[in-house]
Design a protein around this motif. Structure first.
Motif, PDB file in Angstrom:
ATOM      1  N   VAL A  21       6.328 -10.596  11.183  1.00  0.00           N
ATOM      2  CA  VAL A  21       7.720 -10.918  10.661  1.00  0.00           C
ATOM      3  C   VAL A  21       8.054 -12.168  11.096  1.00  0.00           C
ATOM      4  O   VAL A  21       8.049 -12.606  12.405  1.00  0.00           O
ATOM      5  CB  VAL A  21       8.753  -9.856  11.110  1.00  0.00           C
ATOM      6  CG1 VAL A  21      10.046 -10.160  10.618  1.00  0.00           C
ATOM      7  CG2 VAL A  21       8.193  -8.462  10.627  1.00  0.00           C
ATOM      8  N   ILE A  39      14.544  -5.228  12.892  1.00  0.00           N
ATOM      9  CA  ILE A  39      13.032  -5.107  12.994  1.00  0.00           C
ATOM     10  C   ILE A  39      12.777  -4.239  14.006  1.00  0.00           C
ATOM     11  O   ILE A  39      11.613  -3.409  13.813  1.00  0.00           O
ATOM     12  CB  ILE A  39      12.913  -6.651  13.365  1.00  0.00           C
ATOM     13  CG1 ILE A  39      13.127  -7.547  12.246  1.00  0.00           C
ATOM     14  CG2 ILE A  39      11.148  -6.725  13.579  1.00  0.00           C
ATOM     15  CD1 ILE A  39      12.539  -7.187  10.740  1.00  0.00           C
ATOM     16  N   TRP A  47       3.561  -4.250  14.685  1.00  0.00           N
ATOM     17  CA  TRP A  47       4.046  -5.786  14.145  1.00  0.00           C
ATOM     18  C   TRP A  47       4.430  -6.510  15.291  1.00  0.00           C
ATOM     19  O   TRP A  47       4.287  -6.062  16.287  1.00  0.00           O
ATOM     20  CB  TRP A  47       5.327  -5.327  13.345  1.00  0.00           C
ATOM     21  CG  TRP A  47       6.237  -4.601  14.049  1.00  0.00           C
ATOM     22  CD1 TRP A  47       6.796  -3.474  13.865  1.00  0.00           C
ATOM     23  CD2 TRP A  47       7.338  -5.172  14.915  1.00  0.00           C
ATOM     24  NE1 TRP A  47       7.838  -3.078  14.476  1.00  0.00           N
ATOM     25  CE2 TRP A  47       8.177  -4.012  15.395  1.00  0.00           C
ATOM     26  CE3 TRP A  47       7.711  -6.400  15.304  1.00  0.00           C
ATOM     27  CZ2 TRP A  47       9.269  -4.415  16.206  1.00  0.00           C
ATOM     28  CZ3 TRP A  47       8.763  -6.504  16.223  1.00  0.00           C
ATOM     29  CH2 TRP A  47       9.653  -5.438  16.817  1.00  0.00           C
ATOM     30  N   TYR A  49       6.766 -10.367  16.082  1.00  0.00           N
ATOM     31  CA  TYR A  49       7.948 -11.249  15.393  1.00  0.00           C
ATOM     32  C   TYR A  49       7.978 -12.506  16.012  1.00  0.00           C
ATOM     33  O   TYR A  49       7.683 -12.928  17.076  1.00  0.00           O
ATOM     34  CB  TYR A  49       9.283 -10.442  15.887  1.00  0.00           C
ATOM     35  CG  TYR A  49      10.446 -10.728  15.140  1.00  0.00           C
ATOM     36  CD1 TYR A  49      10.535 -11.277  13.974  1.00  0.00           C
ATOM     37  CD2 TYR A  49      11.557  -9.993  15.690  1.00  0.00           C
ATOM     38  CE1 TYR A  49      11.756 -11.525  13.159  1.00  0.00           C
ATOM     39  CE2 TYR A  49      12.960 -10.475  15.053  1.00  0.00           C
ATOM     40  CZ  TYR A  49      12.776 -11.083  13.888  1.00  0.00           C
ATOM     41  OH  TYR A  49      14.158 -11.321  13.262  1.00  0.00           O
ATOM     42  N   THR A 102       5.689 -11.361   6.446  1.00  0.00           N
ATOM     43  CA  THR A 102       6.795 -11.389   5.788  1.00  0.00           C
ATOM     44  C   THR A 102       7.899 -12.257   6.303  1.00  0.00           C
ATOM     45  O   THR A 102       8.082 -12.430   7.568  1.00  0.00           O
ATOM     46  CB  THR A 102       7.357  -9.971   5.567  1.00  0.00           C
ATOM     47  OG1 THR A 102       8.405  -9.867   4.740  1.00  0.00           O
ATOM     48  CG2 THR A 102       7.752  -9.193   6.840  1.00  0.00           C
ATOM     49  N   LEU A 115       8.537  -2.140   6.667  1.00  0.00           N
ATOM     50  CA  LEU A 115       7.052  -2.482   6.924  1.00  0.00           C
ATOM     51  C   LEU A 115       6.295  -1.445   6.462  1.00  0.00           C
ATOM     52  O   LEU A 115       5.042  -1.524   6.190  1.00  0.00           O
ATOM     53  CB  LEU A 115       7.156  -2.918   8.516  1.00  0.00           C
ATOM     54  CG  LEU A 115       7.854  -4.211   8.645  1.00  0.00           C
ATOM     55  CD1 LEU A 115       7.795  -4.679  10.363  1.00  0.00           C
ATOM     56  CD2 LEU A 115       7.799  -5.353   7.910  1.00  0.00           C
TER      57      LEU A 115
END
Length: 322
Positions: A21, A39, A47, A49, A102, A115
């Motif tokens: 992300v 998030i 994920w 960040y 993304t 997600l």
């Protein structure tokens, strides 16, 4: 290097994730924590960040540094001088380690399942090599769809038809991209330009790759702030004229790629208005020379619209610029 990197322990101890992300931020102290929280609340857990501070002068830096100390997920903080959202996104793509990535604006949110929807959709796609992204939709603060739904059969249509439908669909969209494709196809970073429209890159990628569309609303689009990153290309400054001239020049110089989504007359007028404004300013004449028109498709229209664009530039300066 021109920027500062700082990561947390989870980032340093983790090499591969499924989704990265990326959030560019410029003076978003009032809204960034909301984005970060969305998030952290994701139901999908694989994920990392990346947050890019694009030269903020408020408390954005303090918020990101505090987040680095508390998150158990991999987080990378990139602090840079202000250069525009396209330059911030490029840095995010450069350091992304996920299979997919993304971007989430620093005043918006993802729903908790966002997600997970992206990844599950990606797993079902056949012939993954032809796709560059999955495009989803957004809701407003009250849960209402922002804009229009895609046709139910959009993914069954010929690609050239489907992409035109997407561009014509009003509303806000969010997307997840194939990371390697974005690493190999960054946004241009022209000198003296602080904002470029995303379509300058998207339409070029349309030639080689397809998109997959879903009507699931997984982004939350907020309108409660006056500091949206898109605001940096407002129409009230010489800088905005530079940005617009570059955009019009790019479109007109490569009309075979950009023409199906724009009006040739509109782009000629946009170029002409900005050209006259910048040409009359001794400080910006060099900028105009840096981005010339090459091989116009319709030179006669350019000649016909020369005087109207000159008049429009005068009106534009008087009524719309500071």
């Amino acid at each position: 290097m021109g920027y500062e990197l700082k990561s947390n322990t989870a980032w340093e101890n983790r090499e591969g994730v499924k989704i990265t992300v990326i959030t560019p931020a410029y003076n978003r102290a009032k809204t960034l924590q909301r984005t970060i929280d969305s998030i952290e609340k994701q139901t999908f857990n694989d994920w990392e960040y990346i947050i890019i501070n694009d030269g903020s002068t408020d408390d954005t830096d303090a918020i990101i540094r505090a987040y680095l100390e508390t998150s158990t997920h991999p987080v990378l903080y990139i602090k840079k001088e202000n250069g525009g959202v396209h330059t911030a996104r490029n840095l995010g793509f450069k350091y992304a380690r996920g299979e997919l990535c993304t971007t989430m604006d620093s005043d918006d949110e993802f729903v908790p399942e966002a997600l997970e929807v992206f990844w599950n959709t990606w797993k079902t796609l056949p012939q993954k090599k032809i796709y560059r992204e999955i495009v989803a939709q957004c809701m407003d603060d009250d849960g209402n769809r922002v804009g229009e739904s895609f046709p139910d059969n959009i993914n069954e249509l010929p690609w050239n038809t489907a992409r035109k439908i997407c561009y014509a669909t009003k509303g806000e969209h969010v997307a997840v991209f194939v990371t390697q494709i974005m690493k190999e196809n960054l946004f241009p970073e022209p000198d003296g330009v602080t904002f470029i429209t995303e379509n300058i890159l998207w339409r070029k990628l349309d030639v080689k790759y397809c998109s997959h569309y879903t009507n699931e609303m997984i982004g939350i689009y907020h309108k409660d702030g006056d500091d949206r990153l898109s605001g940096v290309h407002n129409n009230k400054s010489i800088q905005s004229c530079k940005n617009a001239l570059y955009g019009a020049t790019t479109y007109l110089n490569d009309w075979d790629i950009y023409g199906d989504g724009s009006s040739y007359m509109k782009e000629i007028l946009r170029y002409g208005i900005m050209y006259h404004i910048l040409k009359q300013n001794p400080k910006t004449t060099a900028f105009v020379k840096k981005y010339p028109l090459k091989g116009l498709k319709n030179k006669s229209m350019f000649v016909v619209l020369y005087l109207p664009s000159l008049l429009s530039s005068w009106i534009y300066k008087k009524k719309r610029m500071n």
